[in-house]
Design an enzyme around this catalytic site. Structure first.
Site, mmCIF file in Angstrom:
data_model
loop_
_atom_site.group_PDB
_atom_site.id
_atom_site.type_symbol
_atom_site.label_atom_id
_atom_site.label_comp_id
_atom_site.label_asym_id
_atom_site.label_seq_id
_atom_site.Cartn_x
_atom_site.Cartn_y
_atom_site.Cartn_z
ATOM 1 N N GLU A 61 57.661 58.861 54.695
ATOM 2 C CA GLU A 61 57.493 57.805 54.938
ATOM 3 C C GLU A 61 57.082 56.456 53.944
ATOM 4 O O GLU A 61 56.019 55.887 54.347
ATOM 5 C CB GLU A 61 56.815 57.314 56.222
ATOM 6 N N GLU A 102 65.032 65.231 61.676
ATOM 7 C CA GLU A 102 64.273 64.956 62.910
ATOM 8 C C GLU A 102 65.173 64.217 63.923
ATOM 9 O O GLU A 102 64.672 63.544 64.651
ATOM 10 C CB GLU A 102 62.870 64.125 62.616
HETATM 11 C C1 XIL Z 1 55.357 63.325 65.618
HETATM 12 C C2 XIL Z 1 55.179 64.665 66.568
HETATM 13 O O1 XIL Z 1 56.357 64.999 66.928
HETATM 14 C C3 XIL Z 1 53.953 64.434 67.748
HETATM 15 O O2 XIL Z 1 53.793 65.779 68.440
HETATM 16 C C4 XIL Z 1 52.882 63.765 67.244
HETATM 17 O O3 XIL Z 1 51.853 63.409 67.956
HETATM 18 C C5 XIL Z 1 53.267 62.738 65.931
HETATM 19 O O4 XIL Z 1 54.225 62.978 65.069
HETATM 20 N N1 XIL Z 1 58.192 61.005 62.087
HETATM 21 C C6 XIL Z 1 57.672 62.368 61.585
HETATM 22 C C7 XIL Z 1 56.989 63.366 62.512
HETATM 23 O O5 XIL Z 1 57.819 62.686 60.260
HETATM 24 O O6 XIL Z 1 56.094 64.093 61.929
HETATM 25 C C8 XIL Z 1 56.595 62.599 63.789
HETATM 26 O O7 XIL Z 1 56.074 63.656 64.717
HETATM 27 C C9 XIL Z 1 57.495 61.886 64.281
HETATM 28 C C10 XIL Z 1 57.888 60.572 63.469
#
Ligand code: XIL
Length: 393
Positions: free
Chosen positions: A167, A272
């Protein structure tokens, strides 16, 4: 004949018919066993899920069994983030990530690392000096190198690839003014990739971000990858996080995004994946910024008790459309990872609104495959039957 007998006779006959039919039914089931994701997608791309501590440790037996049965790759939802693995300057917490990697190896899964350099879930001390002032460029670079060499080095040869930088971009495609950028400057991204390569020269290195399907941000990512390539850095793949909505992105936008990165000679992973069926907390917002928070209200949590069938079916159609694109782009798309195993695990139950009931994945809270699962299986079978030539652009 008593009245009861009258009742019992047809029931008994029905039971007998069932008993007679049972072996045939069982044989039929044997011929057509329940589909398994990783088998349906074999030869297309890897299929995975992000897993949490309860699954890693086997406390969540349902989730852990699903991972072993359905997927062939895993990502760590939280255990390898800086705050978890490196909470203090001189102390690393390797117990959980060691188990994560061991779980993957024991079960023959491709193990992914997430994530080395990010502005979220990174302790404040990383960016500060002893007086609480912003650290110097040299100090922060040295910390970054130490972190990457220690963490990547520990799992050298066992973690196949790393989200090196997560990001780094704003929605308009410019660089996000994170402490990394402010303190080190633009070359922090190249430096992170260099350190990761130094730590494990054979690991695949990825740039990972959300909403790259939007034109401006995608253009920023394309420019970023080009710059890295120009200074000799090999980016193996761009990770599209894939935190999707029902109406965004359009399949054509997903397709052209994959094509844009393929044209640079990099692979694309969906890292994701989830599809949010809940009402947006901020109507026009398409991102997945973990710091975005909104207050709860019942209007924002409409399916607290159950998901209406119409929405269930719409979600299945949405997954069919997404997978149709991904399957047509197999060869460029090398891995598709869901952010969670079943709906109960999803971060979308608590982001951006706490305590909602979300339904973004392929398995329901009881671990059962949803209509969306069937839609993905169907898309995979259709792609296989069509035997479209593998796209390698
Ligand atoms: C999220 C997790 O799923 C949560 O448990 C945590 O509290 C916050 O992060 N983008 C990403 C991930 O790259 O690491 C994030 O994961 C979701 C958004």
């Amino acid at each position: 004949m008593t009245r009861t007998m009258k009742w019992i006779r047809p029931l008994a006959a029905a039971a007998l018919a069932c008993a007679l039919a049972a072996p045939a039914l069982r044989a039929q089931q044997k011929q057509a066993p329940a589909p398994v994701l990783k088998q349906e997608l074999r030869g297309m791309f890897l299929i995975g899920a992000a897993i949490n501590l309860a699954q890693i440790e086997g406390r969540d037996t349902q989730g852990s069994a699903l991972v072993r049965r359905e997927f062939n790759t895993i990502s760590p939802e939280n255990v390898l983030k800086w705050e978890a693995v490196h909470p203090k300057p001189d102390s690393f917490a390797f117990a959980a990530p060691d188990r994560y990697v061991a779980f993957g190896q024991k079960n023959g899964l491709v193990v992914i690392g997430h994530t080395l350099v990010w502005h979220s879930q990174t302790p404040r001390w990383v960016f500060q000096d002893a007086a609480g002032q912003p650290a110097s460029r040299d100090t922060l670079l040295a910390r970054m190198r130490h972190h990457i060499l220690t963490v990547v080095g520990r799992y050298k040869g066992r973690i196949k690839g790393w989200d090196v930088v997560n990001e780094a971009l704003n929605e308009d495609g410019t660089l996000r003014p994170s402490p990394w950028l402010k303190i080190i400057g633009e070359d922090y991204i190249a430096q992170a990739f260099r350190f990761a390569h130094e730590a494990d020269p054979r690991a695949e290195l990825y740039y990972n971000d959300y909403s790259l399907e939007n034109a401006a941000k995608r253009a920023g990512a394309v420019a970023l990858i080009r710059k890295l390539q120009a200074v000799g850095i090999r980016v193996a793949a761009v990770g599209l996080q894939g935190h999707y909505k029902m109406g965004w992105p359009a399949p054509a936008a997903l397709d052209s995004t994959i094509a844009a990165f393929a044209a640079l000679g990099v692979k694309v992973n969906i890292t994701e994946l989830d599809v949010d069926v809940l009402p947006p907390a901020r109507p026009q917002y398409r991102g997945a910024d973990v710091s975005f928070r909104a207050d709860t209200s019942s209007a924002l949590n409409p399916y607290a008790r159950a998901l209406p069938d119409s929405v269930q079916q719409a979600l299945a159609r949405r997954y069919a459309d997404i997978f149709a694109v991904l399957l047509a782009r197999r060869g460029v798309v090398e891995r598709v990872t869901f952010w969670g195993v079943d709906d109960a695990d999803s971060w979308l139950n608590n982001w951006p609104v706490r305590g909602r009931t979300s339904y973004p994945l392929l398995f329901d809270r009881a671990g059962q495959p949803k209509a969306a699962f069937d839609a993905v299986v169907e898309a995979a079978r259709r792609a296989r039957a069509a035997r479209q030539p593998t796209s390698s652009r």
